[in-house]
Structure formats: structure tokens, C-alpha cells
Scaffold this motif. Structure first.
Motif, PDB file in Angstrom:
ATOM      1  N   TYR A  83      -6.439  -2.788  -0.900  1.00 29.16           N
ATOM      2  CA  TYR A  83      -5.429  -2.605   0.140  1.00 29.16           C
ATOM      3  C   TYR A  83      -6.055  -2.549   1.530  1.00 29.16           C
ATOM      4  O   TYR A  83      -7.173  -2.050   1.705  1.00 29.16           O
ATOM      5  CB  TYR A  83      -4.624  -1.322  -0.112  1.00 29.16           C
ATOM      6  CG  TYR A  83      -3.758  -1.424  -1.349  1.00 29.16           C
ATOM      7  CD1 TYR A  83      -2.632  -2.233  -1.360  1.00 29.16           C
ATOM      8  CD2 TYR A  83      -4.101  -0.741  -2.500  1.00 29.16           C
ATOM      9  CE1 TYR A  83      -1.847  -2.347  -2.499  1.00 29.16           C
ATOM     10  CE2 TYR A  83      -3.318  -0.846  -3.650  1.00 29.16           C
ATOM     11  CZ  TYR A  83      -2.198  -1.649  -3.637  1.00 29.16           C
ATOM     12  OH  TYR A  83      -1.423  -1.780  -4.761  1.00 29.16           O
ATOM     13  N   GLU A  84      -5.303  -3.063   2.471  1.00 30.09           N
ATOM     14  CA  GLU A  84      -5.731  -3.050   3.868  1.00 30.09           C
ATOM     15  C   GLU A  84      -5.354  -1.695   4.462  1.00 30.09           C
ATOM     16  O   GLU A  84      -4.206  -1.462   4.829  1.00 30.09           O
ATOM     17  CB  GLU A  84      -5.051  -4.179   4.642  1.00 30.09           C
ATOM     18  CG  GLU A  84      -5.606  -4.404   6.030  1.00 30.09           C
ATOM     19  CD  GLU A  84      -7.040  -4.923   6.007  1.00 30.09           C
ATOM     20  OE1 GLU A  84      -7.847  -4.426   6.802  1.00 30.09           O
ATOM     21  OE2 GLU A  84      -7.344  -5.791   5.177  1.00 30.09           O
TER      22      GLU A  84
ATOM     23  N   ARG B 130       0.825  -1.208   0.000  1.00 29.16           N
ATOM     24  CA  ARG B 130       0.000   0.000   0.000  1.00 29.16           C
ATOM     25  C   ARG B 130       0.858   1.257   0.000  1.00 29.16           C
ATOM     26  O   ARG B 130       0.584   2.205  -0.749  1.00 29.16           O
ATOM     27  CB  ARG B 130      -0.926  -0.012   1.217  1.00 29.16           C
ATOM     28  CG  ARG B 130      -1.674   1.287   1.441  1.00 29.16           C
ATOM     29  CD  ARG B 130      -2.622   1.197   2.622  1.00 29.16           C
ATOM     30  NE  ARG B 130      -3.099   2.514   3.007  1.00 29.16           N
ATOM     31  CZ  ARG B 130      -2.488   3.308   3.880  1.00 29.16           C
ATOM     32  NH1 ARG B 130      -1.370   2.905   4.465  1.00 29.16           N
ATOM     33  NH2 ARG B 130      -2.989   4.488   4.169  1.00 29.16           N
TER      34      ARG B 130
ATOM     35  N   GLY C  97     -12.074  -4.818   8.759  1.00 24.57           N
ATOM     36  CA  GLY C  97     -11.106  -3.825   8.322  1.00 24.57           C
ATOM     37  C   GLY C  97     -11.773  -2.524   7.921  1.00 24.57           C
ATOM     38  O   GLY C  97     -12.974  -2.313   8.139  1.00 24.57           O
TER      39      GLY C  97
ATOM     40  N   SER D  93      -3.547 -16.173   7.168  1.00 17.49           N
ATOM     41  CA  SER D  93      -2.527 -15.164   7.446  1.00 17.49           C
ATOM     42  C   SER D  93      -1.758 -15.465   8.725  1.00 17.49           C
ATOM     43  O   SER D  93      -0.767 -14.811   9.014  1.00 17.49           O
ATOM     44  CB  SER D  93      -3.176 -13.777   7.576  1.00 17.49           C
ATOM     45  OG  SER D  93      -3.856 -13.425   6.393  1.00 17.49           O
TER      46      SER D  93
END
Length: 862
Positions: free
Chosen positions: A348-349, A63, A230, A366
């Protein structure tokens, strides 16, 4: 290979405690080792290569690189994101930023520019490339095989390797098998409270249904948690993106499109309005959305966000900050800009502030280690399996070994592990995570094939914890079912269930269809009223009724459609309508009729919209028109079907891909009204000849499809005079052959033979019946006819009659079929089994499913 046992964390700490620095593959594992330090020390003890190189907490470098590059270049955002992802991944696996340029298929102009700019961006990967640990310290590397090529580049020449696993085997706990994801989440709520939340972790696939169910359940129960939703999962963030998109949808935007936005305001609208156009529904809560849509391009992104925030009564400072980070806060809102913003937040996070308190929610793909005493593993299906990157720079075998190693460690996280799984989802077996196939020597297809305990709903159980107590309520019995309900149930019982639980919005096709039906009903009772009314006036009224669903741009076409439809219905009823209603008793009417209200006239005819409900047969329905004592008619605005298609779609063993039992169900009922009578059911597809009407060549016969019911068996029919006459009207050789044979001889032949049950042409031709029938016909006719060909044509002709006609045994079997479905339906309503997604014919026809979003078909197993 068996599941290798990981080393106990305390014993592993004892093994590495004497080293100056311990390098580990993941951050939670490093933190767990650090918490076991028994003496103060300066600097890091256990650390990942990335955290060591960056000197701080790891950040999402993809990102950060993306943001830097779009600020410094004019490249398309998607192309930049794609190039950054490839470059970082190749760097990770090859250890060099320039390695991506060695692959012709990936080194395009954008990628080359991205690589050049990334040389100066302080990503964690760049810091890794520039960093090497001093070899004047004692270094232990735990789990060297789990490190990538880039991570290994940080290591000095001399270090000691420490294995993560022992030589022992991990005896995994038994699987707790539940009937649904909801039951699993309920079991969690029986076990986890706000008092023990800090000791618990829940491992699940972050993109699965478990994630949203667990988060919602914890929020409702007041159980703190972190690691879950998120930035883009925030309902206000999603609603704002939806609002921006609505700004460019035009006049076809529906009220249903605005539901997420209205939910953010704490308001909702009637489900009846969901499919109506936004511009056609006058409600105060919708007015600002209409105004926003009309003026969206006059606003900047920041101004648009401010409008939403004020209406919702919330602060969205974090979103505004992200707009400024992207450099678009003060730019005018455009369609392309909305697409780019949406792509960014989905890709994107974006960092969000979290309170790291309560239950830890860990993503199964993850995480490799979870440091909590109690760990629940949810689902554990094939969604836990990674998709190895399909890129030429990835050593897929080595990457697979990393995945399997991480999976083995994850399975053993915690002092106590609980595996909560389903055996089936949507009526299909759940495939366990594919890594189990490499780690468990037993043969298995589902979790219950392994050591497991079943948790089923018990009608009046008294257990606690995993054994839930269902409500002590007797289910209401369903005694009758309509043709539409039966169609839905046979296609997908789960869809049928949701269709009965949820209200359905009004829809254009239903509104228009009802208008035509109401006209036909009204015309049978009041033809004189229609005759004295200008057709244009009626069309205006119909257009006004349908206005919320249609665009004004379509008005000319719809006027023509309505005019032709009304004209064809009128012509048919004038020429071939019912002559009398004396054979029927009166009825109390059925619902409201648009034209009866419009003209303020009552409808008294017993011939139209005649309701029936037969508890003995278990069927109910509404007959559009009783044309004669032995003839029913149904109006259809859709495309015409052949008679053979109608019969085929009423098949029960197995059901058709597009089941439709209307004709079979109505005739089954009506044969009790007119027993032992030949009956007919006509479908009048009144819009079918529309093109021919425009061309001046319309034939009402082209709009009619009539299916016949015979009150005797097919075996009785094939030897009858009617069957013989049918053959005389058939193909040339057939007609000549049986004219030569004569009815008496034909009757004798058929009396000695039994027509096969199959309707397959090839099977019929190859049957013993065909051989004996042909021989008998050949022996009973002269040499002047081709008896062999005539017999073959006769078999085809008789089989054709069977394929387009209902006989007594067909409707007898249908009655049994309805009884079985009602019994099955009531068993499922009583909780004896779940309503499966799949119908009797297997996977449902999703074109016929009304509640597609609720079936979770993406989780089906092939």
C-alpha cells in the motif's frame, strides 16, 4: 491508427466555460481547467467523479478499507488485501459492490466477509454509488470513454459529451536516442536548474532505474522535485524493516545483510567482511545489531523503532504513527508480525508529506496528463505498457482503449515535449511501449527506426545540453588477461567490467580453497614439517581461519572434509609428486601462504604457485604445480570434469555456455616454454573421492583429469602410428578391422582423405569422408571382419580423441581469439562502445555472474 491530437487546453476551456459543472477523467486535468477560470465561482467547476463524490481530495481507498477490516476481523492480512483489491476492482468495472460474489472463483469466505464490512465503510466507491449529480445544472463530461462503469454511475440522465481529441493528427517530436540511462539523466541536468524546475515535469516508470537515477541526480544537484519516492522508499524505513528481519535470521546472518542498516548510521565496514557471519566479526558498529538480534522478541514494534531511530539519529514519527494505525505498535515483535508489516508497506501507498515544489515526477502508468510547459518523457519502453487486469469482470478491450487514450494524452502533455530514450539496454534492443505499435503506421523495432537524433559519446566534443563532454583522459591499455578474467569477459563483458571496478568480498569457498592450495604448496617444500605435525592441529588452524564464514554446527563435517582433503593431497604428492625442480629457474614467490606463516617457514620451491605473464600472447596466470617439464597440475576443490568437458568448455566458435579457458590458456603459454613437445595438464579434484575414503574404497585416479596437447595438427595425427594404436585399443570390431588392415595400408588410406571439421556424430556418419573411408577399409580387409562397423567405430574413436585433446590448430586459434578479445576489450575501455551484458554466446550464464544485481537483466528484451 495515428496519434490523435488532444484539444488545446485553452480552446477546451472555452468550449466548457459556460457549463455549471465539468466532469473529467483525472485530477491533474481538472486542476488545469480550474486554473483557467476567469471569474470567481462558488463550488466546483472541473472535477473528477471521485473527488465530486468524496467532497475532498481523493484518498487510497484500498488502504483505508484494508486498515478498517483488519481492525474488525481476524483474517490473514494477505487474504484481506487480496479480497479488498478484487472487490474494489470489480466494483469499479461492474458498478456494484455485490458483483464480486457472482464469480465462484473469487467469492470465498474472506471475500464475503470483506464485502459485508465494506457496506459500512465510507470508501470513495461507496460514495460514488450513493451520489448522482443533480440534473438541474448544465453538465459537460469531457472524455466519457475514459470513465469506468462506477464513475459513469454518478452522471445524471442529461449531460453533454465533450471530446478530448480533435480530428487532427499529432505530429510527435523526434526521439532523442542515448546510449545509456545515465546519459539521459546527464542530459536532464544540463537542461533543468533550480530556477526553471517549476516549469518542468519528468514522466517515467516509477519502478524503473530512471526513477532512482533521476531522484539521486536532482538531490545531488540541489534541484527540488516532488512526486517521487514513497513511504517505503525512505532509506530509514527500509533499513528498519531489514533490522526486524535480521532479528529472525539466526546465526547465518552476515555482515553484508546489515549494510543498509549501517548506511543509515553513516557507517560502513570493509568489503572483505561482507560475507562473514555477524557473530564472528568484532567491530563496535556491529555490537548493537547483535544485541538487538538476540533481544528482538523482548521488544514491541514501537520500542524496536525507537532503538533504530536513536542509533540513526533521526525522527521516525510517521512510521510510529503507521504502527499505531495498524494496531501493532505495542505488540511484541514476532516473525509473523514482521512478515505482515513488510507486506503492508510493500503493498500500500502510505501517505507522506510532500513539498509540492520543483520538478514534477509523474509515473507513466498512473498519469494521463501533466500540466507543465516542458515535459520530458524518459525511457518509453515496454515498461510503460499496462498489464490489463486478468479478471472476468474486466472488459479487456474497453480497458485497453482507455490505456491507449491516456497514453496519447500523456505524449502530448506540455507545450514542449522531449522524448529521451535508449535504443539498447544491456546490449539488447529496447522494445518501445507496445501502444506505439497501434498508433504509428511505420514499421519499426526500435526507436532509431523512427524519426530520431542520436546522442553518442564523442571523444572530444564541445557541445552543450544533450551533447556531453567526456573527460579528456586516455584509457589504460589492458595487455594481458587471466583465465578467470577471460571466462568472465566471454560470459558477460558487463559483469567483467564490474568485477574489475568493484572490490569483491572474501567468500567461504575462496577461503577454504586457498587453505588447501596453501597446504599443497607448503607440503611440496616442507614435507618433513607436516610429517612431524599432528593433523588435528592443522585442522584446528584451518577451522579458525574459516570461522567467520561457517556455523559451529558444521564443525564436525568440516573437520572430516579438511582431514580427507589434506590426506589425499599428501598421498598424491608422496606417490606421484615432482621428483626434481632442476629444470626450472627460481621464483620470488607469490603472495602469502597461510601455513608458511603458521610454521614460520619460507617457501622456495620454483615448482609451486609459479606466476607467468606473456605480453606477446596477452595471457597471464599462476601454475599451482609444475609436476614435470611437460606436465602441469592444478588443484580443484570442486566437482570433477571429464576431459571432453574441459575441451568443450574451451570452445571459441561459439563459446560454451559455461566457458572455462584455463587449460587452453595455460597450455598456450607453456608450449612457448617447451616448444614442439607433447604437454599434459592435470586437474586434481582432491575432494572428489571423499565418499570413497569414508567407505574405505578410495582411488586417487578417480580424482584426476588430464588433458593432452599435441604439437601437430589433427590431420597429422589421424594418419600417425599413435592414432592407429588407439584404434587397436578401441571397440572389438574396430580392433579386428584395423589389425587385419595393418598400419601401412591405414596410413595410405588416411593420406588420401581429409577428416571433416565437424565433431557432430551424425554429420560425420553422413559425410563424404565416411563413405570413402568405409569403402577403402572394406576393400583392404578380409571378409572375416565387419569392416563397415569397424570403420564407423574408428571414426567415432578418432573424433573422440579430437573432442578430448588440444591440437596445434586449436591453440593457434585460441591465441587469435585472445588477441581479438583484448582488442575488443580495449576498444570498449576507450569508450568506442559500451560493455554489453550479453557475451559472445548470447545471454550470459547467470550462474557464472558475480555482479548480478548490477546487470539490470529484468530490463532485457526477449
Amino acid at each position: 491508427m495515428p496519434i490523435r491530437r488532444t484539444k488545446d487546453l485553452d480552446s477546451l476551456y472555452d468550449e466548457v466555460a459556460g457549463y455549471d459543472l465539468v466532469v473529467v477523467p483525472d485530477a491533474p486535468f481538472a486542476s488545469a481547467l480550474d486554473r483557467r477560470l476567469d471569474r470567481p465561482r462558488f463550488g466546483s467547476f472541473a472535477v473528477t467523479p471521485r473527488r465530486l463524490a468524496a467532497g475532498r481530495r481523493e484518498q487510497a481507498e484500498d488502504r483505508l478499507a484494508f486498515l478498517e477490516i483488519i481492525d474488525r476481523s481476524d483474517h490473514d492480512w494477505r487474504a484481506v488485501a487480496h479480497a479488498v483489491g478484487n472487490a474494489l476492482q470489480c466494483w469499479e468495472h461492474r458498478g456494484s459492490l455485490d458483483a464480486i460474489l457472482e464469480y465462484d472463483g473469487y467469492s470465498d469466505g474472506t471475500t464475503r466477509d470483506v464485502v459485508e464490512m465494506m457496506r459500512t465503510i465510507r470508501t470513495t466507491s461507496k460514495r460514488l454509488t450513493e451520489t448522482v449529480i443533480d440534473d438541474d445544472r448544465s453538465i459537460a463530461v469531457v472524455g466519457y470513454d475514459q470513465l469506468t462503469e462506477l464513475e459513469r454511475s454518478i452522471l445524471p440522465e442529461t449531460f453533454d459529451r465533450v471530446e478530448l481529441f480533435t480530428d487532427g493528427e499529432f505530429e510527435y517530436p523526434r526521439f532523442h536516442v542515448f546510449e545509456s540511462a545515465t546519459d539521459i539523466v546527464s542530459a536532464l541536468l544540463d537542461t533543468i536548474t533550480d530556477r526553471n524546475a517549476e516549469r518542468v515535469a519528468v514522466v517515467l516508470d516509477g519502478g524503473s532505474r530512471y526513477s532512482s537515477l533521476v531522484e539521486s541526480a536532482f538531490e545531488a544537484a540541489g534541484i527540488p522535485f516532488y512526486g517521487g519516492p514513497g513511504f517505503i522508499d525512505d532509506p530509514h524505513h527500509r533499513a528498519f524493516i531489514r533490522l526486524l528481519r535480521i532479528g529472525f535470521r539466526g546465526t547465518e546472518t552476515t555482515v553484508g545483510d546489515c549494510r543498509p542498516i549501517l548506511a543509515g548510521m553513516g557507517s560502513d565496514v570493509s568489503i572483505d567482511d561482507h560475507q562473514k557471519r555477524l557473530d564472528a566479526v568484532e567491530r563496535p558498529e556491529l555490537e548493537w545489531i547483535r544485541e538487538f538480534r538476540l533481544s528482538v522478541e523482548e521488544r514491541t514494534f514501537s520500542e524496536a523503532l525507537g532503538t533504530y531511530a536513536r542509533k540513526a539519529g533521526v525522527e521516525l514519527a510517521r512510521f510510529d504513527e503507521e504502527l499505531r494505525t495498524l494496531g501493532i505498535a505495542d505488540e511484541p515483535v514476532t516473525s509473523g508480525g514482521v512478515d505482515r508489516l513488510s507486506y503492508y508497506v510493500q503493498t500500500y501507498e502510505v501517505p507522506v508529506d510532500r513539498d509540492n515544489e520543483g520538478v514534477l515526477l509523474a509515473d507513466a502508468k498512473s498519469s494521463a496528463y501533466v500540466d507543465r510547459p516542458v515535459v520530458f518523457h524518459l525511457g518509453m519502453g515496454r515498461e510503460w505498457t499496462h498489464s490489463a487486469p486478468q479478471r472476468p469482470w474486466v472488459d479487456t478491450e474497453a480497458q485497453f482503449e482507455r490505456y491507449v487514450g491516456n497514453f496519447q494524452r500523456l505524449l502530448q502533455s506540455g507545450d514542449r515535449q522531449y522524448y529521451l530514450v535508449q535504443d539498447t539496454a544491456g546490449g539488447d534492443p529496447v522494445t518501445p511501449c507496445l501502444y506505439f505499435g497501434d498508433l504509428i503506421d511505420e514499421e519499426f523495432e526500435r526507436f532509431s527506426d523512427l524519426e530520431s537524433v542520436q546522442h553518442r559519446r564523442r571523444p572530444r566534443s564541445t557541445g552543450v545540453g544533450f551533447d556531453r563532454r567526456p573527460p579528456d583522459v586516455d584509457p589504460e591499455t589492458v595487455e594481458t588477461i587471466s583465465q578467470s578474467g577471460l571466462n568472465s569477459y566471454v560470459n558477460s563483458p558487463r559483469d567483467y567490467l564490474f568485477g574489475n571496478l568493484l572490490d569483491a568480498p572474501d567468500q567461504e569457498r575462496f577461503v577454504e580453497g586457498n587453505l588447501f592450495h596453501d597446504f599443497a604448496e607448503f607440503y611440496v617444500d616442507h614435507p618433513d614439517v607436516i610429517a612431524d605435525t599432528d593433523i588435528g592441529e592443522l585442522i584446528d588452524a584451518m577451522l579458525e581461519e574459516a570461522k567467520p564464514f561457517v556455523s559451529s554446527a558444521d564443525e564436525t563435517l568440516r573437520r572430516r572434509k579438511y582431514r580427507i582433503g589434506l590426506g589425499l593431497i599428501t598421498e598424491y604428492l608422496d606417490d606421484d609428486g615432482p621428483e626434481s625442480d632442476a629444470f626450472l629457474t627460481g621464483t620470488s614467490g607469490w603472495g602469502d601462504n597461510f601455513f608458511a606463516v603458521y610454521f614460520d617457514e619460507a617457501i622456495d620451491s620454483p615448482l609451486t604457485e609459479r606466476w607467468f605473464e606473456d605480453h606477446g600472447l596477452g595471457v597471464k596466470g599462476k601454475i599451482d604445480l609444475v609436476k614435470a617439464p611437460d606436465h602441469l597440475l592444478d588443484y580443484k576443490s570442486g566437482g570433477k570434469k571429464r576431459t571432453s568437458q574441459i575441451v568443450k568448455r574451451a570452445a571459441i566458435d561459439p563459446p560454451a555456455d559455461t566457458p572455462n579457458f584455463q587449460a587452453a590458456l595455460y597450455l598456450t603459454y607453456y608450449r612457448t616454454v617447451q616448444p614442439n613437445e607433447q604437454l599434459e595438464f592435470t586437474f586434481f579434484h582432491f575432494l572428489e573421492p571423499m565418499d570413497d575414503v569414508i567407505a574405505g574404497e578410495a582411488d586417487l585416479g578417480d580424482a584426476l583429469t588430464t588433458v593432452t596437447y599435441y604439437p601437430f595438427t589433427f590431420d597429422e595425427y589421424v594418419g600417425s602410428r599413435d592414432a592407429y594404436e588407439t584404434l587397436l585399443d578401441g571397440y572389438n570390431d574396430c580392433r579386428e578391422t584395423f589389425d587385419d588392415l595393418g598400419y601401412s595400408a591405414y596410413c595410405d588410406v588416411m593420406g588420401q582423405l581429409t577428416f571433416p571439421e565437424t565433431t557432430d556424430r551424425n554429420e560425420l556418419r553422413a559425410s563424404e569422408f565416411a563413405e570413402e573411408f568405409t569403402a577403402a577399409i572394406d576393400g583392404g580387409t578380409s571378409d572375416d571382419v565387419d569392416a563397415e562397423k569397424g570403420a564407423d567405430q574408428a571414426i567415432r574413436e578418432l573424433n573422440g580423441v579430437r573432442k578430448r585433446t588440444f591440437f596445434r590448430e586449436d591453440l593457434d586459434a585460441f591465441e587469435t581469439f585472445v588477441d581479438e578479445r583484448l582488442e575488443e576489450l580495449n576498444d570498449r575501455r576507450a569508450g568506442e562502445e559500451r560493455f554489453p551484458v550479453d557475451g559472445l554466446a548470447g545471454e550470459p550464464n547467470y550462474r557464472r555472474v558475480d555482479n548480478r544485481d548490477l546487470l539490470l537483466a529484468e530490463e532485457r528484451d526477449d
